[in-house]
Design a protein around this motif. Structure first.
Motif, PDB file in Angstrom:
ATOM      1  N   UNK A   1       2.775  -0.840  17.247  1.00 43.56           N
ATOM      2  CA  UNK A   1       2.603  -2.173  18.238  1.00 43.56           C
ATOM      3  C   UNK A   1       1.580  -3.260  17.456  1.00 43.56           C
ATOM      4  N   UNK A   2       2.046  -4.486  18.016  1.00 42.96           N
ATOM      5  CA  UNK A   2       1.489  -5.803  17.579  1.00 42.96           C
ATOM      6  C   UNK A   2      -0.007  -5.560  18.129  1.00 42.96           C
ATOM      7  N   UNK A   3      -0.809  -5.972  17.182  1.00 41.19           N
ATOM      8  CA  UNK A   3      -2.330  -5.756  17.177  1.00 41.19           C
ATOM      9  C   UNK A   3      -2.811  -4.296  16.890  1.00 41.19           C
ATOM     10  N   UNK A   4      -2.110  -3.373  16.491  1.00 41.99           N
ATOM     11  CA  UNK A   4      -2.700  -2.089  16.432  1.00 41.99           C
ATOM     12  C   UNK A   4      -2.348  -1.837  14.740  1.00 41.99           C
ATOM     13  N   UNK A   5      -3.233  -1.665  13.900  1.00 42.19           N
ATOM     14  CA  UNK A   5      -3.178  -1.587  12.390  1.00 42.19           C
ATOM     15  C   UNK A   5      -2.608  -0.408  12.086  1.00 42.19           C
TER      16      UNK A   5
ATOM     17  N   UNK B   1      -7.224  -1.527   6.788  1.00 42.62           N
ATOM     18  CA  UNK B   1      -6.659  -0.615   6.621  1.00 42.62           C
ATOM     19  C   UNK B   1      -5.641  -0.469   5.322  1.00 42.62           C
ATOM     20  N   UNK B   2      -5.246  -1.624   4.718  1.00 40.89           N
ATOM     21  CA  UNK B   2      -4.506  -1.731   3.671  1.00 40.89           C
ATOM     22  C   UNK B   2      -5.429  -1.141   2.323  1.00 40.89           C
ATOM     23  N   UNK B   3      -6.633  -1.613   2.635  1.00 41.39           N
ATOM     24  CA  UNK B   3      -7.587  -0.998   1.411  1.00 41.39           C
ATOM     25  C   UNK B   3      -8.030   0.221   1.385  1.00 41.39           C
ATOM     26  N   UNK B   4      -8.025   0.833   2.716  1.00 41.64           N
ATOM     27  CA  UNK B   4      -8.439   2.086   2.925  1.00 41.64           C
ATOM     28  C   UNK B   4      -7.100   3.179   2.421  1.00 41.64           C
TER      29      UNK B   4
ATOM     30  N   UNK C   1      -0.983  -6.936  -0.585  1.00 41.13           N
ATOM     31  CA  UNK C   1      -1.339  -6.589   0.681  1.00 41.13           C
ATOM     32  C   UNK C   1      -2.317  -7.394   1.460  1.00 41.13           C
ATOM     33  N   UNK C   2      -3.210  -7.937   0.798  1.00 42.74           N
ATOM     34  CA  UNK C   2      -4.248  -8.873   1.242  1.00 42.74           C
ATOM     35  C   UNK C   2      -3.534 -10.139   1.906  1.00 42.74           C
ATOM     36  N   UNK C   3      -2.287 -10.596   0.939  1.00 39.87           N
ATOM     37  CA  UNK C   3      -1.824 -11.665   1.311  1.00 39.87           C
ATOM     38  C   UNK C   3      -0.880 -11.484   2.668  1.00 39.87           C
ATOM     39  N   UNK C   4      -0.130 -10.480   2.847  1.00 40.11           N
ATOM     40  CA  UNK C   4       0.649 -10.060   3.762  1.00 40.11           C
ATOM     41  C   UNK C   4      -0.198  -9.926   5.068  1.00 40.11           C
ATOM     42  N   UNK C   5      -1.586  -9.284   4.984  1.00 37.40           N
ATOM     43  CA  UNK C   5      -2.367  -9.113   6.105  1.00 37.40           C
ATOM     44  C   UNK C   5      -2.830 -10.308   6.834  1.00 37.40           C
ATOM     45  N   UNK C   6      -2.781 -11.487   6.146  1.00 37.53           N
ATOM     46  CA  UNK C   6      -3.299 -12.788   6.763  1.00 37.53           C
ATOM     47  C   UNK C   6      -2.121 -13.214   7.683  1.00 37.53           C
ATOM     48  N   UNK C   7      -0.935 -12.617   7.695  1.00 39.86           N
ATOM     49  CA  UNK C   7      -0.003 -13.063   8.620  1.00 39.86           C
ATOM     50  C   UNK C   7      -0.171 -11.950  10.079  1.00 39.86           C
ATOM     51  N   UNK C   8      -0.822 -11.079   9.863  1.00 40.31           N
ATOM     52  CA  UNK C   8      -1.045  -9.989  11.142  1.00 40.31           C
ATOM     53  C   UNK C   8      -1.614 -10.599  12.230  1.00 40.31           C
TER      54      UNK C   8
ATOM     55  N   UNK D   1       0.738  -1.161   0.236  1.00 40.96           N
ATOM     56  CA  UNK D   1      -0.057   0.104  -0.105  1.00 40.96           C
ATOM     57  C   UNK D   1       0.863   1.229  -0.022  1.00 40.96           C
ATOM     58  N   UNK D   2       2.131   1.510   0.735  1.00 39.64           N
ATOM     59  CA  UNK D   2       3.094   2.276   0.455  1.00 39.64           C
ATOM     60  C   UNK D   2       3.517   2.628  -0.937  1.00 39.64           C
ATOM     61  N   UNK D   3       3.613   1.293  -1.617  1.00 41.78           N
ATOM     62  CA  UNK D   3       4.223   1.618  -3.082  1.00 41.78           C
ATOM     63  C   UNK D   3       3.136   2.184  -3.709  1.00 41.78           C
ATOM     64  N   UNK D   4       1.715   1.706  -3.640  1.00 36.83           N
ATOM     65  CA  UNK D   4       0.974   2.293  -4.452  1.00 36.83           C
ATOM     66  C   UNK D   4       0.802   3.832  -4.168  1.00 36.83           C
ATOM     67  N   UNK D   5       0.621   4.092  -2.912  1.00 39.07           N
ATOM     68  CA  UNK D   5       0.351   5.436  -2.348  1.00 39.07           C
ATOM     69  C   UNK D   5       1.538   6.548  -3.139  1.00 39.07           C
ATOM     70  N   UNK D   6       2.806   6.090  -3.509  1.00 34.37           N
ATOM     71  CA  UNK D   6       3.904   6.763  -3.984  1.00 34.37           C
ATOM     72  C   UNK D   6       3.675   6.650  -5.522  1.00 34.37           C
TER      73      UNK D   6
END
Length: 118
Positions: free
Chosen positions: A113-117, A76-79, A60-67, A16-21
């Motif tokens: 922090x862990x658990x905070x998106x 958060x990634x989609x937003x 981003x969705x694949x990485x999010x499954x590990x969070x 999502x950072x790469x897309x924002x840039x």
């Protein structure tokens, strides 16, 4: 299991950072030329920029499954991607590029922090 044990924390917000840039580039071209002329003159670029957000979103969705909280992380990634796209197309200019780059880098680099998106 901690976030560091599941994944590299630097890869969690990468897509999502790469897309924002990157989103400002087609936005400024479309603002300068108009959508119809942009599609006619830069067909390959338009196809590429159509594929990039889909690939970044899936990454981003694949990485999010590990969070720790995958549902919140995915939202958060989609937003972030939607807001960056909206800002780039609403205000296509060099100052918006600077603003998006600064905010995207802050979003990527600021520790969380862990658990905070966000």
């Amino acid at each position: 299991m901690t976030l560091e044990e599941k994944t590299n924390k630097w890869s969690l917000r990468f897509f999502e950072t790469l897309w924002a840039i990157q989103v400002i580039f087609p936005a400024t071209d479309i603002a300068d030329l108009g959508l119809e002329r942009y599609l006619a003159e830069y067909r390959a670029s338009a196809i590429g920029y159509g594929i990039f957000p889909v690939a970044y979103f899936l990454g981003a969705m694949a990485n999010a499954r590990l969070a720790p909280n995958p549902k919140v992380r995915r939202l958060t990634a989609a937003a972030v991607m939607v807001v960056a796209t909206a800002l780039a197309f609403l205000f296509p200019s060099s100052w918006m590029f600077a603003v998006l780059v600064v905010f995207a880098l802050l979003y990527y680099l600021v520790p969380r922090k862990e658990g905070v998106s966000i």
